[in-house]
Design an enzyme around this catalytic site. Structure first.
Site, PDB file in Angstrom:
ATOM      1  CB  THR A  69      -0.903   0.001   1.253  1.00 41.76           C
ATOM      2  OG1 THR A  69      -1.492   1.295   1.398  1.00 41.76           O
ATOM      3  CG2 THR A  69      -0.120  -0.288   2.517  1.00 41.76           C
ATOM      4  CE1 TYR A 120      -3.721  -2.172   5.207  1.00 38.50           C
ATOM      5  CE2 TYR A 120      -3.261   0.028   4.399  1.00 38.50           C
ATOM      6  CZ  TYR A 120      -3.557  -1.288   4.152  1.00 38.50           C
ATOM      7  OH  TYR A 120      -3.679  -1.735   2.861  1.00 38.50           O
TER       8      TYR A 120
HETATM    9  N1  UFG Z   1     -13.467   9.492   4.713  1.00 38.15           N
HETATM   10  C1  UFG Z   1     -14.396  10.380   5.179  1.00 38.15           C
HETATM   11  N2  UFG Z   1     -15.588   9.891   5.611  1.00 38.15           N
HETATM   12  C2  UFG Z   1     -15.886   8.565   5.625  1.00 38.15           C
HETATM   13  C3  UFG Z   1     -14.894   7.653   5.146  1.00 38.15           C
HETATM   14  C4  UFG Z   1     -13.697   8.151   4.699  1.00 38.15           C
HETATM   15  O1  UFG Z   1     -14.177  11.585   5.207  1.00 38.15           O
HETATM   16  O2  UFG Z   1     -16.980   8.191   6.060  1.00 38.15           O
HETATM   17  C5  UFG Z   1     -12.173  10.024   4.243  1.00 38.15           C
HETATM   18  C6  UFG Z   1     -10.983   9.516   5.024  1.00 38.15           C
HETATM   19  O3  UFG Z   1     -10.824  10.206   6.230  1.00 38.15           O
HETATM   20  C7  UFG Z   1      -9.875   9.740   4.010  1.00 38.15           C
HETATM   21  C8  UFG Z   1     -10.561   9.465   2.660  1.00 38.15           C
HETATM   22  O4  UFG Z   1     -11.963   9.596   2.921  1.00 38.15           O
HETATM   23  O5  UFG Z   1      -9.483  11.079   4.052  1.00 38.15           O
HETATM   24  C9  UFG Z   1     -10.300   8.086   2.113  1.00 38.15           C
HETATM   25  O6  UFG Z   1     -10.606   7.160   3.163  1.00 38.15           O
HETATM   26  P1  UFG Z   1     -10.845   5.619   2.868  1.00 38.15           P
HETATM   27  O7  UFG Z   1     -11.165   4.979   4.178  1.00 38.15           O
HETATM   28  O8  UFG Z   1     -11.810   5.450   1.754  1.00 38.15           O
HETATM   29  O9  UFG Z   1      -9.457   5.122   2.324  1.00 38.15           O
HETATM   30  P2  UFG Z   1      -7.997   5.231   2.987  1.00 38.15           P
HETATM   31  O10 UFG Z   1      -7.215   6.169   2.134  1.00 38.15           O
HETATM   32  O11 UFG Z   1      -8.040   5.508   4.438  1.00 38.15           O
HETATM   33  O12 UFG Z   1      -7.479   3.730   2.910  1.00 38.15           O
HETATM   34  C10 UFG Z   1      -7.620   3.000   1.746  1.00 38.15           C
HETATM   35  C11 UFG Z   1      -7.558   1.514   2.037  1.00 38.15           C
HETATM   36  C12 UFG Z   1      -6.200   1.113   2.408  1.00 38.15           C
HETATM   37  C13 UFG Z   1      -5.190   1.689   1.463  1.00 38.15           C
HETATM   38  C14 UFG Z   1      -5.348   3.162   1.412  1.00 38.15           C
HETATM   39  C15 UFG Z   1      -4.351   3.827   0.527  1.00 38.15           C
HETATM   40  O13 UFG Z   1      -8.446   1.138   3.091  1.00 38.15           O
HETATM   41  O14 UFG Z   1      -6.141  -0.282   2.382  1.00 38.15           O
HETATM   42  O15 UFG Z   1      -6.623   3.411   0.897  1.00 38.15           O
HETATM   43  O16 UFG Z   1      -4.560   5.238   0.641  1.00 38.15           O
HETATM   44  F1  UFG Z   1      -3.952   1.416   1.828  1.00 38.15           F
END
Ligand code: UFG
Length: 334
Positions: free
Chosen positions: A124, A148
């Protein structure tokens, strides 16, 4: 000519999950036999459609080895099984280290015992950590911020050690944000609980939940929200096919980013969802979520050079459209 996997067995650990199911489909589409190893902790039985299945929990070393023994002539192993939700990892590091790091160790030991040499590992962009160096190059120092990301980096290091000492051939794919769904509408993103931005925002647009939360509107970005690089899950699956082809051409080890190079903010995602669905997405500004980085987007050049991989399905409208089509089916919407 398209790369042909006819007669070749590929073990997909985590093949019942979101990305795993798309990888299985891509392997079957190329004539190969995808064997899913999964414990359905987050994957789904209905997502296993393209080959045999074995119940495997990587935390159990002895039964993991027994499952691998049944497929000891496999061409390659793809390892996708892990805990992935960034916020949950901050609250439960123990479960993350056990599932991700001990699980990967047991997988590597089974491969070593059986002399299985080709591994594609799902890593990732979260292994890089906070940096102003965007787009992210693979040579960027890795200093992960979240539990993670730390577990995934520990696994990357284990894999490199097994390569150096035992001759493991590996391709580590550092995915950016997996998104979208297969064009068939048969498989897509189904996490429980769902923590990811796009499915949560689609549920809000569909009126299936109350207002959603946008975590952090005070980041140092043009609209104050986090920036991510969204790559269509069918492109991620395609990167695995490129990896299998690279093994066939003699590649022994590499780490590559799998992203588009385009950064998109959380609010831009909501705007595209409103455009595609024609429905408003109601949200409240909420505090930052622990473990989140400000911005992450890839330099995709190395994947092109080493694997011949470029994203073909990842324009944002297609990502949202395919995700919406899939979720409308799951939610029985007209
Ligand atoms: N977010 C919100 N509200 C929500 C959900 C998410 O504002 O209800 C925001 C998060 O805070 C973040 C963005 O949307 O700023 C993306 O969040 P995600 O949870 O969709 O994805 P992440 O970037 O946290 O994580 C995902 C995968 C990981 C991977 C990562 C790489 O879960 O496995 O992308 O960036 F590694």
């Amino acid at each position: 000519m398209a790369f042909d996997l006819t007669g070749k067995t590929v073990i997909i650990v985590g093949g019942a999950g979101y990305i795993g199911a798309h990888v299985c489909k891509a392997i079957a589409d190329h004539g190969g036999i995808p064997v899913t190893f999964d414990n359905f902790s987050s994957g789904h039985e209905h997502a296993v459609k393209w080959g045999p299945f074995e119940t495997v929990d990587l935390r159990d070393k002895a039964s993991t080895l027994e499952a691998f023994k049944k497929y000891k002539t496999a061409h390659s192993v793809v390892h996708l099984a892990s805990s992935i939700e960034v916020g949950i990892g901050e609250k439960d590091p123990s479960g993350f280290y056990e599932n991700n790091v001990i699980g990967a160790f047991n997988l590597l030991e089974a491969m070593r015992e059986l002399a299985l040499t080709n591994l594609i590992f799902s890593s990732t962009c979260a292994t890089y950590g906070e940096t102003d160096q965007m787009p992210l190059l693979e040579s960027q120092v890795q200093n992960p911020f979240s539990v993670y990301g730390k577990t995934k980096l520990a696994i990357e290091h284990m894999i490199q050690s097994y390569h150096n000492a035992y001759g493991l051939a590996y391709i580590t794919l550092r995915y950016f944000n997996a998104s979208g769904a297969d064009s068939s509408g048969l498989i897509g993103e189904e996490h429980d609980p769902e923590t990811h931005l796009i499915p949560i925002a689609l549920a809000a647009a569909a009126g299936l939940r109350g207002k959603m939360k946008i975590f952090g509107t005070d980041y140092d970005t043009p609209d104050g929200t986090c920036i991510r690089d969204y790559i269509h899950v069918s492109d991620i699956a395609g990167a695995h096919i490129c990896g299998l082809k690279a093994f066939a051409n003699g590649l022994k080890s590499t780490e590559v980013n799998i992203g588009t190079g385009q950064g998109v903010s959380n609010l831009e995602i909501l705007q595209m969802i409103e455009t595609v669905t024609g429905l408003p997405v109601a949200y409240d500004a909420a505090p930052r979520r622990a473990g989140d980085l400000t911005r992450l987007y890839a330099d995709p050049e190395r994947a092109k050079e080493v694997l011949g991989f470029t994203a073909k399905h990842s324009n944002l409208e297609n990502i949202i459209q395919t995700a919406w089509t899939f979720h409308r089916g799951v939610w029985n919407l007209k």
